[in-house]
Structures are given as C-alpha cells and as structure tokens.
Design an enzyme around this catalytic site. Structure first.
Site, PDB file in Angstrom:
ATOM      1  N   GLY A   5       0.810  -1.218   0.000  1.00 33.75           N
ATOM      2  CA  GLY A   5       0.000   0.000   0.000  1.00 33.75           C
ATOM      3  C   GLY A   5       0.842   1.266   0.000  1.00 33.75           C
ATOM      4  O   GLY A   5       2.035   1.228  -0.302  1.00 33.75           O
ATOM      5  N   GLY A  10       5.270   3.806  -8.955  1.00 34.86           N
ATOM      6  CA  GLY A  10       5.974   2.525  -9.134  1.00 34.86           C
ATOM      7  C   GLY A  10       4.975   1.375  -9.085  1.00 34.86           C
ATOM      8  O   GLY A  10       4.944   0.500  -9.966  1.00 34.86           O
ATOM      9  N   HIS A  11       4.120   1.388  -8.044  1.00 31.90           N
ATOM     10  CA  HIS A  11       3.082   0.357  -7.946  1.00 31.90           C
ATOM     11  C   HIS A  11       2.163   0.413  -9.174  1.00 31.90           C
ATOM     12  O   HIS A  11       1.788  -0.606  -9.751  1.00 31.90           O
ATOM     13  CB  HIS A  11       2.209   0.576  -6.708  1.00 31.90           C
ATOM     14  CG  HIS A  11       2.937   0.474  -5.399  1.00 31.90           C
ATOM     15  ND1 HIS A  11       3.093   1.548  -4.556  1.00 31.90           N
ATOM     16  CD2 HIS A  11       3.532  -0.576  -4.789  1.00 31.90           C
ATOM     17  CE1 HIS A  11       3.742   1.161  -3.474  1.00 31.90           C
ATOM     18  NE2 HIS A  11       4.034  -0.121  -3.582  1.00 31.90           N
TER      19      HIS A  11
HETATM   20  P1  AMP Z   1       5.896  -2.630  -1.738  1.00 32.96           P
HETATM   21  O1  AMP Z   1       4.553  -2.029  -1.557  1.00 32.96           O
HETATM   22  O2  AMP Z   1       7.026  -1.706  -1.382  1.00 32.96           O
HETATM   23  O3  AMP Z   1       6.021  -3.978  -1.078  1.00 32.96           O
HETATM   24  O4  AMP Z   1       6.063  -2.895  -3.295  1.00 32.96           O
HETATM   25  C1  AMP Z   1       5.130  -3.659  -4.005  1.00 32.96           C
HETATM   26  C2  AMP Z   1       5.658  -3.931  -5.378  1.00 32.96           C
HETATM   27  O5  AMP Z   1       5.887  -2.688  -6.065  1.00 32.96           O
HETATM   28  C3  AMP Z   1       7.002  -4.677  -5.371  1.00 32.96           C
HETATM   29  O6  AMP Z   1       7.031  -5.607  -6.423  1.00 32.96           O
HETATM   30  C4  AMP Z   1       7.990  -3.557  -5.602  1.00 32.96           C
HETATM   31  O7  AMP Z   1       9.204  -3.984  -6.179  1.00 32.96           O
HETATM   32  C5  AMP Z   1       7.205  -2.683  -6.552  1.00 32.96           C
HETATM   33  N1  AMP Z   1       7.763  -1.315  -6.534  1.00 32.96           N
HETATM   34  C6  AMP Z   1       7.961  -0.536  -5.457  1.00 32.96           C
HETATM   35  N2  AMP Z   1       8.545   0.621  -5.804  1.00 32.96           N
HETATM   36  C7  AMP Z   1       8.728   0.574  -7.150  1.00 32.96           C
HETATM   37  C8  AMP Z   1       9.283   1.470  -8.121  1.00 32.96           C
HETATM   38  N3  AMP Z   1       9.784   2.650  -7.773  1.00 32.96           N
HETATM   39  N4  AMP Z   1       9.295   1.084  -9.402  1.00 32.96           N
HETATM   40  C9  AMP Z   1       8.799  -0.127  -9.784  1.00 32.96           C
HETATM   41  N5  AMP Z   1       8.255  -1.016  -8.912  1.00 32.96           N
HETATM   42  C10 AMP Z   1       8.220  -0.666  -7.615  1.00 32.96           C
END
Ligand code: AMP
Length: 255
Positions: A5, A10-11
């Site tokens: 969340g 990126g998400h």
């Molecule tokens: P998180 O919410 O941080 O657990 O991330 C969820 C997903 O989003 C994971 O696969 C992360 O690698 C991806 N993610 C997070 N930040 C980025 C970003 N800046 N660019 C691309 N994918 C991202």
C-alpha cells in the site's frame, strides 16, 4: 501485484503492465508483519487505504485483496518457506528475517489469488530474483514478470518510505541514482575491479547529508552474487540509511 500500500507511480506501473497483458488485475495490500524485525518500522509504515482505493479505481484495477493480519496469520500459524541461496547476501544479510517473511506471504498470496502472472518491481531486485527462484524450485505455476523501476524527477526510486522525507531531501536523494550511474559509467568505460568502482560510488553517495552506507555490491544478473572481476553484465545494488530510514536501489549494467 502484491503490495504493502501507500501506492505510488511505481506500484501503478506494475498494474499498468498487468492491465496491458491480463484479463483481470488483482492488487493486494497487506503490510506483512513477518517481514519486519521488531526494531523496524512496521507500526509507522505509511497506511493510507482511502487514497489507495481511489488510485486503484482511477487506474482500473479489477480487484483489491485487503486481508487482515489475523486472517492471513491465524494464532497457530507455523509454516514458513526459506529460499537459501539468492536470499543469502545483500538484503538477506542485513535483514535476516526479511526474505522468510516475504517468501511465505507471497506464496500464501499466490495460493489464495491463483494468478497466472505476477508482477514485481525491479526496484527490489533481490526480492524479484528470490520469488523467481522459489517459483522455479517449488514448481509454482505462475509467471513472474519484472517491471522497470519508476523514479521521481530527481532520480530517486519511488518508494512508500520516501514519504518520510521533505521535498528538498527527496531532491537531494536523487544523488543515490547519480552514484549508481557513476558506477555504471566506470564499468562501461572498462574498469573491472569492483573495489575501485565501489569506492567511486561511495564517494558520490557521501555527498548526501546524514547518509550511512549499509552495503554497495556488484553482482551477477542472475543471482546477484558478488563478482570478483566485472567482465560480464552486472547489477550494482546498494542500501543506505538516512536519518533512520533505510533505502535501497540498484542499476543493471549491460556489457
Ligand atoms: P511494496 O509495496 O514496497 O512492497 O512494493 C510492491 C511492489 O511494487 C514490489 O514488487 C515492488 O518492487 C514494486 N515497486 C515498489 N517501488 C517501485 C518502483 N519505484 N518502481 C517499480 N516497482 C516498484
């Protein structure tokens, strides 16, 4: 797309990829307690579910899976999975609890959602490689797709934890990406000694105020294992601390 969340671009780019290629896009939001150590920021981790739901509606995600902690981890929960090779260095070394928690929750989410394809960001490159290895080793029938890192204008990799910083600091933190680029340039210009490259990256990183380096590593592109000589494509990964917040980033250098 498994997420914790506090959704950012990126998400959303993972979801965009899914929407391009899949009939139905399911996003999970779950701040997974088992991947945080007691000293880490589990209770402070940004939670903003109303804004997240709005973003998911706007981008056209089909399903939000929003489990509670008690529904995923019942009182008698006692089964974890542990990938032992790709997990061993880098993040796994600095945060020994981390991949056990990530791996177990990701496998649970796969078993619940039963996706054909799952999208993971290259921003967390070791996590992507660990998940790929688990799927291969345990014959999980899901295709794992890595998605390029989305960055802020300054070059700082987008992260939910960036919210801990002021606007000015986020601009300064663009220097992390510049430091990775310094490493890339050295490799591309023929430097093969990783110690020399790491020294240049370190020098570039230390321009940032209050920064402490956790690690800088140059590894192979498959398993991220440290290279003694850079004579093949490589991934430079790093983790730094800034005022109590830990950030990671990486760059792939293709030879
Ligand atoms: P998180 O919410 O941080 O657990 O991330 C969820 C997903 O989003 C994971 O696969 C992360 O690698 C991806 N993610 C997070 N930040 C980025 C970003 N800046 N660019 C691309 N994918 C991202």
């Amino acid at each position: 797309m498994p997420t914790m969340g506090a959704l950012h671009k990126g998400h959303l780019s993972l979801i965009g990829e899914s929407k391009k290629n899949c009939d139905l896009s399911v996003v999970s939001i779950f701040v997974n307690p088992t991947q945080f150590s007691p000293a880490e920021d589990f209770s402070d981790y940004p939670r903003m579910i109303d804004q997240d739901i709005e973003k998911l509606k706007n981008i056209g995600a089909d399903v939000l899976f929003l489990p509670t902690k008690d529904s995923l981890y019942q009182k008698d929960f006692s089964t974890y999975i542990n990938e032992e090779f790709v997990s061993a260095g880098l993040e796994g070394k600095s945060r020994p609890h981390f991949f056990k928690g990530v791996s177990s929750v990701v496998l649970k989410l796969f078993n619940i959602i039963k996706p054909n394809v799952a999208y993971f960001g290259k921003k967390d490159i070791q996590q992507l490689k660990v998940v790929q290895k688990i799927v291969k080793d345990l014959n999980v029938s899901v295709k794992i797709v890595g998605v390029d890192t989305v960055r802020e204008k300054s070059g700082l990799a987008m992260s939910s934890r960036n919210q801990y910083f002021s606007k000015e600091k986020r601009i300064e933190l663009g220097l992390i990406y510049d430091a990775l680029k310094v490493g890339e340039t050295e490799i591309l210009s023929g430097t093969s000694n990783p110690d020399i490259i790491k020294k240049s990256i370190k020098k570039a990183l230390l321009k940032i105020k209050n920064l402490k380096i956790d690690y800088i590593e140059i590894g192979d592109t498959q398993n991220l294992k440290s290279l003694k000589t850079i004579n093949q494509s490589a991934i430079i990964s790093l983790a730094v601390w800034i005022n109590g917040t830990r950030l990671i980033d990486n760059i792939e250098v293709n030879l």
